[in-house]
Structures are given as C-alpha cells and as structure tokens.
Scaffold this motif. Structure first.
Motif, mmCIF file in Angstrom:
data_model
loop_
_atom_site.group_PDB
_atom_site.id
_atom_site.type_symbol
_atom_site.label_atom_id
_atom_site.label_comp_id
_atom_site.label_asym_id
_atom_site.label_seq_id
_atom_site.Cartn_x
_atom_site.Cartn_y
_atom_site.Cartn_z
ATOM 1 N N GLY A 43 -2.669 -11.454 -17.792
ATOM 2 C CA GLY A 43 -1.628 -11.003 -16.861
ATOM 3 C C GLY A 43 -1.969 -9.632 -16.312
ATOM 4 O O GLY A 43 -1.940 -9.397 -15.102
ATOM 5 N N ALA A 44 -2.347 -8.714 -17.227
ATOM 6 C CA ALA A 44 -2.635 -7.346 -16.809
ATOM 7 C C ALA A 44 -3.843 -7.309 -15.881
ATOM 8 O O ALA A 44 -3.886 -6.527 -14.923
ATOM 9 N N TYR A 45 -4.810 -8.206 -16.147
ATOM 10 C CA TYR A 45 -6.000 -8.254 -15.295
ATOM 11 C C TYR A 45 -5.634 -8.616 -13.863
ATOM 12 O O TYR A 45 -6.019 -7.929 -12.902
ATOM 13 N N VAL A 46 -4.828 -9.688 -13.714
ATOM 14 C CA VAL A 46 -4.415 -10.101 -12.368
ATOM 15 C C VAL A 46 -3.566 -9.007 -11.730
ATOM 16 O O VAL A 46 -3.765 -8.640 -10.566
ATOM 17 N N ALA A 47 -2.640 -8.445 -12.514
ATOM 18 C CA ALA A 47 -1.757 -7.408 -11.978
ATOM 19 C C ALA A 47 -2.573 -6.230 -11.460
ATOM 20 O O ALA A 47 -2.275 -5.683 -10.391
ATOM 21 N N ALA A 48 -3.625 -5.832 -12.209
ATOM 22 C CA ALA A 48 -4.441 -4.705 -11.776
ATOM 23 C C ALA A 48 -5.099 -5.003 -10.435
ATOM 24 O O ALA A 48 -5.099 -4.169 -9.534
ATOM 25 N N TRP A 49 -5.605 -6.226 -10.289
ATOM 26 C CA TRP A 49 -6.253 -6.573 -9.021
ATOM 27 C C TRP A 49 -5.258 -6.705 -7.885
ATOM 28 O O TRP A 49 -5.613 -6.510 -6.725
ATOM 29 N N VAL A 50 -4.008 -7.038 -8.190
ATOM 30 C CA VAL A 50 -3.002 -7.142 -7.129
ATOM 31 C C VAL A 50 -2.549 -5.743 -6.706
ATOM 32 O O VAL A 50 -2.451 -5.434 -5.516
ATOM 33 N N GLY A 51 -2.269 -4.899 -7.709
ATOM 34 C CA GLY A 51 -1.631 -3.617 -7.403
ATOM 35 C C GLY A 51 -2.582 -2.526 -6.948
ATOM 36 O O GLY A 51 -2.328 -1.864 -5.938
ATOM 37 N N ILE A 52 -3.696 -2.326 -7.678
ATOM 38 C CA ILE A 52 -4.497 -1.118 -7.465
ATOM 39 C C ILE A 52 -5.169 -1.070 -6.094
ATOM 40 O O ILE A 52 -5.044 -0.074 -5.375
#
Lengths: 459, 281
Positions: A43-52
């Motif tokens: 989840g955190a991996y996808v979130a990082a690619w979405v947000g950063i």
C-alpha cells in the motif's frame, strides 16, 4: 485552488494505499504470509508513487507559474508600452495589471492595461486548471502503473524503506542548505559593504560611528566603521557573564548532584531551570530598574563613580540568565558518571571533595564544556539585556563601569527604522554578522577540539 | 594499631617483595585481625543481616559464600563502612579491626577505608592513565614525598598485582583501554598501593572469562602472604580453590564458618551441606 489540488493529491494517495494493500492481499489469496513484504508496504509503495511525483510537479509548477505568466503578459503588451522601461518600472506595470484584474482600479488606466488585466485573469484560471489536471493525471498514472507491478515476490519493503531514506536525506540536506544560504547572504552583503569600506578599516578601526549624513556638508558625514570597540564590548560583556555563570552554575550542579537531599534537589533543579525560561526583556527591566541603580549607589557609597549603564551590570544579569545552561548540563554530566567510579574512589579512602575534584569533574568535563560553550554562544548572541542595560554607544574601554555596546545591539540599531540597502550603514550590519558568525564558529571548533582531546585521555 | 606493619618501608623498594613483606608481618600470622560481634544491618524496616559473629584471620583468604541476597556482600561492606553511602542502611553491633571498633564515633570512615581496601564486582578503573589510577590513593594519603617515591609505589603495586610486565610500555595510557582481567588487576594494584591491612573483594571474577579468573585467583593466593583477604564469591569451586576459611551465609545469618576443607567435606550444618552439594541456591 492550490488547497483543492493538495486535497485531491492527498485523497488519491490514501486510495492508492488502500488499493495497493487490497491488491497484494488478493494476489496472495488472502494469505499475507505468502507475500514478500507485509501488505501495508505494498500500500505504502503505491501511495508513494501516487503522491510524491505529483507533489513535486505542483511545487515546480507553482515556482514557475508566476514568472511565466508575467513574461507572457509583458510580451502581449503593445511595444510602445514596454519599450525603455527599467526593471523596477516593469514590475510596477505588472503589479498595476494584477491590481486591475482584481478590480482595484485607480485613476484612468488605458485600454491596453485593462485588456492585459482580463488576459491575466484568464491565464491564471487556465494555469490553475491545467495544474489540477496534470497533477491528477500524474497521480492516476502512478496508481495504474504501480498497481500493475504488485506481485507476491515484489520487494515492496525495500522500495518503501528506500523512499523513507531519501526523505530523511532530504530533511538533513534542508538544514545544511539553510546554513549555506545564510552564510551566502551574509557573505554577499558583507562583500558589498567591504567594497564601500575597506576591510582593514572595519576590522582594525577604533571608532564606530555608523551615522550617515543627511546632507553632504554635515559634520561626521562619512561615518566611521571600525568594529574594534563593538567586539571589545561584546567580549567584555560575555566575559562578565561567564565569570558570574560558570562558578555559580558549576557549584550549583555539584551541590545538587553530590550533596543535596533528593527531595531538595527535586524542588531546586526545576526552579533553577525557570531562569532560562524568563524572557530576556524581563531580565532587561531587572537590570536597568533594580540592579543598575543598586550597583551605582553601592559604587558611589564606596567613592567610585559608575555610569548607570555599565558593562558589568549587563554582563552580570546576563550571567544569571545563563546559569541554568551550565548548571543543568553539568548536572547531567556529573550524574552520568557511573556509581562504580565514586565507589572506587571512596573505597581508596578519598573524601567526597577529593572524589568530586579528581574523579567526577574530569570524567564529566566534556559535558561541562558543552554547557559552557552553549552559554558562551548564548552570551555573545544575546541582545535585549544589553540594549536595555549596557547602551548603544560604542566606547573603546575596558572599564566595566562604563557603558559599552555589543555586536548584536549594533546590528539591531543599524537595521531599525528607514533603511536603504545600499548605504554602508545598513550593509555594516551584515559585515558585523559575518564576523560574529566566524568568531562563534572558531570558538566552537576550538572547544570541540578540547573536548575531543579530553575524551581521548579520559574515556 | 602501633604494630601495624609498614609495607611501604618493608616491601616497596624491593622488586621481589615477598620475603621482606613476610618478615615484616611474620608476627601477625594466623592472628585474628577482624572481629564482628552481633552485626546486624537494616535497610529501612527490612533486616538484611542478623546478628553475625565472626573472627577473620590475618594472612589468609576468607571466602563468604551463599545464595544471592543472603547478606554476604552486605556484611563485606560493613567492614569498610561502604554501607554509610546508603541512606536507609543502619548497622548495629561492632566490627573491630586490630581491636578498634570501626563504628566508634571517633573513627573517620575516610581514614578507615585507606586501611581496608576494596575490589569491586565489575572492574572500575578511573578514566585516567594506568599510572594515575595506581597513584590516586597514595597521592590522596600523601604516601610519596617525591616523584621517584611515587614511581616506585606505582611500579611495585603493579608488580604485586602481576600487571607490570604487561603494561610497562603503556603505563601512561588510559586504564580503561585494558582488557577486563587486566582492569581488575589494575583495581587490585590500586587497592594495594595505599598499603591496606585488609582487602575486601566483592565477587572480583564474576565479570571475567575463565583465563582471567584463573589469573586473579593465583594473584589472590600470592597476596595472602601479605594481607588479610575477604572474598565474596558465587562460585564454590573458587571458594574451595582460593580460601583457607569459608563462611556460609543464608537468609541474613551466618550459618557456619570454619576451615575451608572442613566446610566442603564435613559441614556441621545440614543447610551448608545442601548448599554446597547444590540442593538449593
């Protein structure tokens, strides 16, 4: 608009987290143990690619949007409006257009300006919407691409930890960059000052009279920028402060750690530390309203004439303020010396005083030095007490009963009021700041060396 | 007190100290040096040591054994009044060293501790050079008038502690840089440098490896010729190896005291037998 963009990115990031987590669990058939990393990491991996990436995009966009629109506005104006304008006039023109576009119309602006105002309004709208679209599409692209990369063998934890490491590096670089920025700004302004006033005059001159004449024929019109009296005053006041603070702070710490009853210590230690929390302006009142008159009366009574603002009073009051820095850090350092060393010393027939002098203080010395250093830099950088109690006139004197001034006080007085940033008077503040910075840096380096030397011997 | 042998004159200055030291103390051999009578220690309300009576002989090693919390360390610390540093601790009864009650109000515990040295469980060298570690006590008590006197005290003490050969090239380096066993021997050298009459050792080998332990045990055996040594130990083998007399403590009382061989082969009390055969503790 910016808030909406941020909110959209945040919402997409959160949903990226949930989607990544669900996806990994689904691929693993609900069996989290068959995944390489825990589902949260996917989840955190996808979130990082979405947000950063989109956050970075928005920041860069905001950085360039203003200048690009300004340039476009300028280019769209008829040539006769922009020809032969200085940069100050150009920025005046552009802010007039912006005022017009907000509806604040003063006087009778001509048609070209009014048209430009309308254009400006439209362009801003277009820019905002395209920023929103670009950010959201970047988010969605990140979501789709990286959701597809999730597989049970995918090393998500390492990726996420890599991102976290990068974030921490960025944070530590931010502190370094800020320091570099401060040094550069000091340096550039100081160099401008030194192009007006010779560095030799500044560093070794004995007169500090930074007033610049209002009229060309005024006396003392040129000003004098010899910084020796200012630095001498600073050192003098810091010296008096340390003379007051080091013995009182150190003996307080020794008493509290080695002699005081624990209950007494529990009360006294926080009370002493309150001293550090009193606003310096209050110390200023205290110095000028109570200590200075009392000191002057005392000196007069023994037949010595003392000025109402004296270096001694300012230094002594400042010393009281920094007692807690020394007592508290020395206290910690002495307490940290292991019980076994005390026992070893007592078992050899040493008295408590011998144990303190020969075992505890040497072993605690690096910590005590740390406290003293902190106190010295605080004393050198302190402004308010000196403004109120010691005065602003730079006298070249070592007499503790005369008023003196310090570097920080001079910086404040140079920058207060109407200032022009191209007169030596204002620029002198930066030169003073630069020298102060260099001096404290050297002090820190020397003290660190001393501490290291002792560590080698005593650890 | 006046017959206190002066090791400083007898032993120091002679690099092979044993014979002279022996001669100087020859008349005290086997003499009772420390006498504890009705010693009780209270930590606040709790009584940690109950009515201990013991005679400790000079020139011999007396081992205190017993399970954890039995009061053996507490009693050891009564002998140099280290219990004074614990606020809640209260000692009753009397401890006499050479016929003088050390709990007499006229006795200064600071002076007492120069006569009763102590070695601790964990090596605790001061963060100073090896030389300064050993010279610390003599300096405080003014035992050396000149630099060369001090050098001699330091070197002789290090030799007696069996450390001199290993450290003679780095005597000005930090004592904390030595290995654990060397640090403990440095602490022993530090203790004997002030020329004590009694040396107390509180589990001196519990933080050391077997080889360093063996080295310290040999050293204790050598030191026995010149000092009255009391050692607290958890290892019954160690007690059997190094001591001539053994005292068994249990639940704050002194259960049994006697010749080590006697205690280990033929104890009078069943509790002693149970402990040394490993049935409890």
């Amino acid at each position: 608009m910016f808030i909406y963009v941020l909110a959209a990115i945040l919402a997409l990031t959160l949903s990226g987290y949930v989607i990544g987590q669900r996806r990994s669990l689904k691929l693993a058939g609900g069996e989290a143990r068959s995944l390489h990393s825990r589902p949260g990491y996917y989840g955190a991996y996808v979130a990082a690619w979405v947000g950063i990436p989109s956050l970075i995009l928005v920041l860069i966009w905001l950085l360039f949007q203003g200048p690009v629109i300004d340039a476009l506005l300028l280019a769209s104006l008829p040539d006769e409006k922009t020809a032969n304008l200085s940069s100050a006039q150009v920025s005046l023109l552009i802010s007039e257009i912006k005022q017009v576009s907000r509806g604040n119309i003063f006087g009778q602006p001509d048609q070209a300006i009014l048209d430009a105002g309308v254009r400006y309004q439209n362009w801003r709208l277009i820019a905002s919407w395209s920023m929103l679209t670009a950010a959201i599409s970047l988010c969605l692209a990140g979501l789709v691409i990286n959701r597809a990369r999730i597989a049970p063998a995918f090393r998500a934890r390492q990726r996420v930890e890599g991102v976290m490491t990068g974030f921490m590096i960025a944070c530590s670089i931010a502190a370094i960059l800020t320091t570099v920025g401060i040094v550069l700004s000091l340096l550039i302004e100081a160099l401008r000052f030194f192009s007006l006033v010779s560095p030799l005059d500044f560093l070794f001159g004995l007169r500090w009279e930074p007033q610049i004449a209002m009229r060309a024929d005024q006396s003392l019109g040129s000003g004098a920028f010899g910084a020796i009296p200012v630095f001498l005053g600073t050192l003098e006041i810091a010296l008096f402060a340390m003379l007051v603070a080091i013995p009182i702070g150190l003996f307080t710490a020794i008493y509290l750690t080695e002699y005081a009853h624990p209950k007494f210590r529990a009360v006294i230690k926080p009370v002493v530390e309150i001293l550090a929390g009193i606003p310096t302006v209050v110390y200023g009142f205290f110095a000028i309203l109570i200590v200075a008159p009392a000191f002057k009366n005392f000196m007069n009574s023994i037949g010595i004439d003392a000025a109402p603002n004296s270096a001694f009073v300012a230094g002594a009051v400042m010393g009281i303020m920094i007692i807690p820095f020394i007592s508290s850090l020395s206290d910690d350092a002495i307490t940290a010396v292991p019980r076994s060393l005390r026992d070893g010393s007592y078992a050899l027939g040493a008295t408590q005083a011998e144990t303190i002098m020969q075992i505890l203080l040497p072993a605690a010395l690096p910590g005590i030095m740390g406290g003293v250093l902190l106190a010295v830099s605080r004393a050198i950088g302190e402004t308010m007490i000196v403004v109120m109690a010691a005065g602003i006139i730079a006298t070249l004197t070592l007499n503790p009963l005369e008023p003196v001034t310090t570097v920080t006080v001079q910086i404040v007085t140079l920058l207060i009021g109407d200032t022009e940033f191209d007169s030596p008077k204002t620029l002198a503040a930066f030169a003073l700041g630069l020298v102060l910075f260099t001096v404290t840096l050297c002090l820190n380096v020397i003290a660190l060396r001393i501490v290291q030397k002792y560590r080698e011997r005593y650890d | 007190m006046n017959e206190r042998p002066n090791l400083n004159q007898a032993g120091f200055g002679n690099l092979a100290p044993a014979p002279k030291g022996l001669l100087a103390r020859g008349d005290t051999s086997g003499r009772i040096r420390v006498v504890g009578r009705s010693v009780s220690v209270f930590y606040g309300e709790k009584q940690a040591l109950i009515d201990v009576n013991i005679d400790i002989l000079d020139k011999s090693v007396t081992a205190f054994i017993g399970p954890s919390g039995c009061g053996k360390s507490t009693f050891l610390r009564c002998l140099n009044r280290m219990n004074d540093f614990i606020d809640a601790a209260r000692v009753t009864g009397s401890v006499e060293i050479d016929g003088v009650n050390i709990y007499d109000p006229e006795i200064d515990p600071v002076q007492l501790r120069a006569r009763v040295g102590m070695v601790f469980q964990k090596p605790n060298p001061f963060p100073k050079s090896i030389y300064d570690n050993v010279a610390y006590g003599p300096r405080i008590h003014g035992l050396a008038r000149t630099k060369s006197d001090m050098d001699e005290i330091v070197i002789t003490s290090l030799e007696k502690a069996g450390l001199y050969k290993e450290v003679k090239d780095r005597i000005l380096e930090a004592g904390t840089g030595l290995s654990g066993g060397q640090q403990q021997r440095l602490c022993i050298a530090r203790a004997i440098a002030v020329n004590p009459e009694v040396i107390l050792m509180d589990e001196p080998c519990s933080a050391l490896d077997p080889i360093a332990t063996a080295r310290i045990e040999e050293l204790i055996d050598e030191l026995r010729q010149n000092f009255c040594i009391v050692i607290v130990t958890h290892s019954m083998q160690q007690a059997a190896r190094v001591s001539q007399r053994t005292a068994f403590f249990h639940l704050g009382t002194l259960v049994e005291e006697g010749e080590t061989s006697e205690i280990f082969t033929n104890p009078r009390q069943s509790r002693t037998q149970d402990y040394i055969t490993g049935r409890f503790g």
